[in-house]
Design a protein around this motif. Structure first.
Motif, short mmCIF file in Angstrom:
data_model
loop_
_atom_site.label_atom_id
_atom_site.label_comp_id
_atom_site.label_asym_id
_atom_site.label_seq_id
_atom_site.Cartn_x
_atom_site.Cartn_y
_atom_site.Cartn_z
N PRO A 234 -73.36 60.58 14.88
CA PRO A 234 -73.55 59.85 16.00
C PRO A 234 -71.87 59.11 16.41
CG PRO A 234 -75.11 59.00 14.65
CD PRO A 234 -74.37 60.20 13.78
N THR A 235 -71.61 59.24 17.54
CA THR A 235 -70.32 58.75 18.04
C THR A 235 -70.24 57.70 18.92
OG1 THR A 235 -70.12 60.58 19.47
CG2 THR A 235 -69.07 60.92 17.44
N GLY A 236 -71.29 57.50 19.79
CA GLY A 236 -71.27 56.60 20.72
C GLY A 236 -72.62 56.27 21.67
N VAL A 237 -73.04 55.17 21.95
CA VAL A 237 -73.89 54.98 22.85
C VAL A 237 -73.67 54.29 24.17
CG1 VAL A 237 -76.41 53.95 22.97
CG2 VAL A 237 -75.54 54.63 20.81
N SER A 238 -74.35 54.77 25.27
CA SER A 238 -74.01 53.99 26.48
C SER A 238 -75.27 53.89 27.21
CB SER A 238 -73.08 54.77 27.27
OG SER A 238 -73.35 55.95 27.57
N GLY A 242 -80.46 52.11 33.51
CA GLY A 242 -81.53 52.45 32.83
C GLY A 242 -81.81 53.45 31.94
N THR A 243 -80.80 54.50 32.01
CA THR A 243 -80.94 55.55 31.20
C THR A 243 -79.86 55.36 29.81
OG1 THR A 243 -81.48 57.40 32.62
CG2 THR A 243 -80.39 58.15 30.88
N VAL A 244 -80.52 55.56 28.68
CA VAL A 244 -79.53 55.22 27.53
C VAL A 244 -79.19 56.82 27.03
CG1 VAL A 244 -79.29 54.41 25.11
CG2 VAL A 244 -80.77 53.20 27.02
N THR A 245 -77.80 56.88 26.64
CA THR A 245 -77.53 58.09 26.14
C THR A 245 -76.60 58.09 24.69
OG1 THR A 245 -76.92 59.05 28.46
CG2 THR A 245 -75.82 59.98 26.73
N LEU A 246 -77.06 58.83 23.88
CA LEU A 246 -76.51 58.79 22.29
C LEU A 246 -75.72 60.24 22.30
CD1 LEU A 246 -76.43 57.59 19.40
CD2 LEU A 246 -78.38 58.83 19.14
N GLU A 247 -74.45 59.98 21.95
CA GLU A 247 -73.71 61.08 21.72
C GLU A 247 -73.56 61.04 20.33
OE1 GLU A 247 -72.43 62.85 24.03
OE2 GLU A 247 -72.72 61.85 26.03
N ALA A 248 -73.36 62.51 19.94
CA ALA A 248 -73.17 62.73 18.53
C ALA A 248 -72.26 64.21 18.52
CB ALA A 248 -74.44 62.87 17.74
#
Length: 467
Positions: A234-238, A242-248
């Motif tokens: 996991p590299t970041g969350v934004s 109302g939409t949460v995005t988890l980047e990895a």
């Protein structure tokens, strides 16, 4: 200063010890800062009750496989959550009332901090500033969800595993960061009630804590139900509108990008012990690098007269393990001869779909030539075929045909494993102890009997059959 025979910090497993101490006519001071009954009565019991609702729904949805015309017209998820909440509140209140009515128990509300080896001061709450001392201290402060080191995590509105159990409407899209049993149980719960679930996991499989073969099969099965990204970083969350995005990144730090978006982010990426605020240094109580309390084989800490049980020890973060430790500590305190805590037959159960249960050695950690395995499919026994059950029982034995492990994936795994746990715990856990007893026909337990009756796969040496 208030003085007691025993001081218990935490009202989960600690309350079990307090009850035993009271039965031995010891006065007990109990310090609790949050929910009475501990995390198990709150989150643990809450999840298992809600998961049974999911099991009922799943059973109905399979009715057509058995030529039964049944359908689900709807479900009142909000009422399920509220009913469970009301029940658990009632249980906590009953426990509190029992303690308050006891002539041996005295409850203090607030957070405990050590002043010296066996003295604490209550901070905050109704009993702020009170100092309490005892000859025997039991540390049972438990654990809490960990916050992962992921960029942006503090700036988004995410749920912990404990908060998720109070959600009254399943999210349309749920992203879960985590791969352990809490993660997969919650994924099963919300997925069964309509959520589109995506897992983002650091490990190679879901359930990395179980036997590798079971974990791989489980991950494949979950991959048929949900979106599962394993071996990610996991590299970041934004969060936007109302939409949460988890980047990895996948595989390596510089691997392919993985992006998972949802209405809700559930973080179930491990737990940490509740020790930071206890000021353990003042008592001379040592911890490991993760904050778990260091104990010896009897669960004594490095401070004289101070013992630790439950999650705070970091041994097994399971309710039945905590209860086992409480019984062992009570025995070592109130009986003449001390005995080390026996973890040799400590089971684990995962109430997901498929269900998983495990006890003892895992094949990936064994040396070739020291063990043999046999795997039996559920469908090999009449009850398994009647149920249309998919799953298997994997038995592991050593060169003396002693049972050293068993791993089950499939319906009722948590119940089937107990037969093997009992055999191992009895000290005579040989293959024939499982195989020879008469098994009810046609019960599902026959699949366990069959697993220990098969032709074990030899690794190097030939094991003689002991009928």
């Amino acid at each position: 200063m208030e003085e007691y025979d025993v001081l218990v910090l935490g009202s989960g497993a600690g309350l079990e010890f307090a009850s035993i101490a009271g039965e031995n006519n010891r006065t007990v001071g109990i310090v609790e800062k949050e929910s009475f009954g501990g995390a198990q009565l709150d989150a643990g019991a809450r999840s298992k009750r809600l998961l049974y609702h999911a099991e009922v729904l799943e059973t109905i949805e399979r009715a057509d496989e058995f030529h039964i015309d049944a359908s689900v017209d709807g479900f009142a998820f909000e009422e399920m959550v509220r009913d469970v909440d009301e029940e658990l509140r009632g249980n906590a209140e009953s426990l509190r009332e029992g303690v308050e009515a006891s002539p041996f128990h005295y409850l203090y509300e607030g957070e405990a901090r050590f002043v010296d080896e066996r003295t604490v001061e209550v901070v905050g709450g109704a009993d702020d500033g009170t100092r309490i001392r005892a000859d025997t201290v039991i540390l049972a402060t438990g654990s809490r969800p960990a916050t992962p080191d992921v960029e942006g995590i503090e700036s988004v509105d995410y749920l912990t595993s404990e908060e998720a159990l109070r959600v009254e409407t399943p999210p349309d899209r749920l992203v879960i960061l985590g791969s352990g049993y809490i993660s997969v149980e919650l994924g099963h719960l919300f997925g069964t009630f309509g959520s589109d679930v995506t897992f983002v996991c650091r490990e190679e499989t879901l359930l990395p804590e179980v036997d590798e073969e079971v974990a791989e099969t489980f991950t494949e099965r979950y991959g048929e139900r949900f979106t599962v990204h394993t071996a990610t970083h996991p590299t970041g969350v934004s969060e936007t509108d109302g939409t949460v995005t988890l980047e990895a990144t996948s595989g390596r730090l510089d691997g392919p990008e993985v992006s998972a978006s949802g209405d809700v982010l559930l973080v179930a990426d491990g737990r940490i012990p509740n020790t930071a605020a206890l000021d353990l240094d003042a008592a001379g109580i040592e911890t490991d690098e993760h904050g778990y309390v260091e104990t010896d084989e009897y669960l004594r800490t490095t401070a004289d007269g101070v013992w630790a049980v439950g999650d705070v020890t970091g041994n097994y973060l399971l309710k039945h393990s905590a209860s086992h430790e409480v019984a062992a500590v009570a025995r070592n305190i109130y009986e003449d001869e001390r005995r080390p805590v026996d973890y040799s037959a400590m089971p684990l159960a995962v109430f997901a779909s498929p269900e998983v249960a495990s006890v003892g050695a895992q094949e990936q950690y064994l040396e070739a030539g020291e063990y043999a395995t046999y795997t039996e499919q559920y469908e090999s026994v009449p009850r398994g075929r009647a149920m249309g059950a998919e799953g298997f029982v994997k038995a592991i034995i050593d060169t003396d045909r002693q049972v050293i492990g068993c791993h089950i994936l499939g319906p009722r795994a948590s119940e089937l494993i107990q037969e093997v746990v009992t055999a191992m715990h009895a000290g005579e856990g040989t293959v024939r102890n499982v195989r020879r007893p008469v098994h009810v026909h046609p019960a599902l337990s026959e699949v366990v009997q069959q697993a220990f009756s098969g032709q074990f796969r030899r690794t190097v040496t030939d094991f003689s059959r002991d009928d």
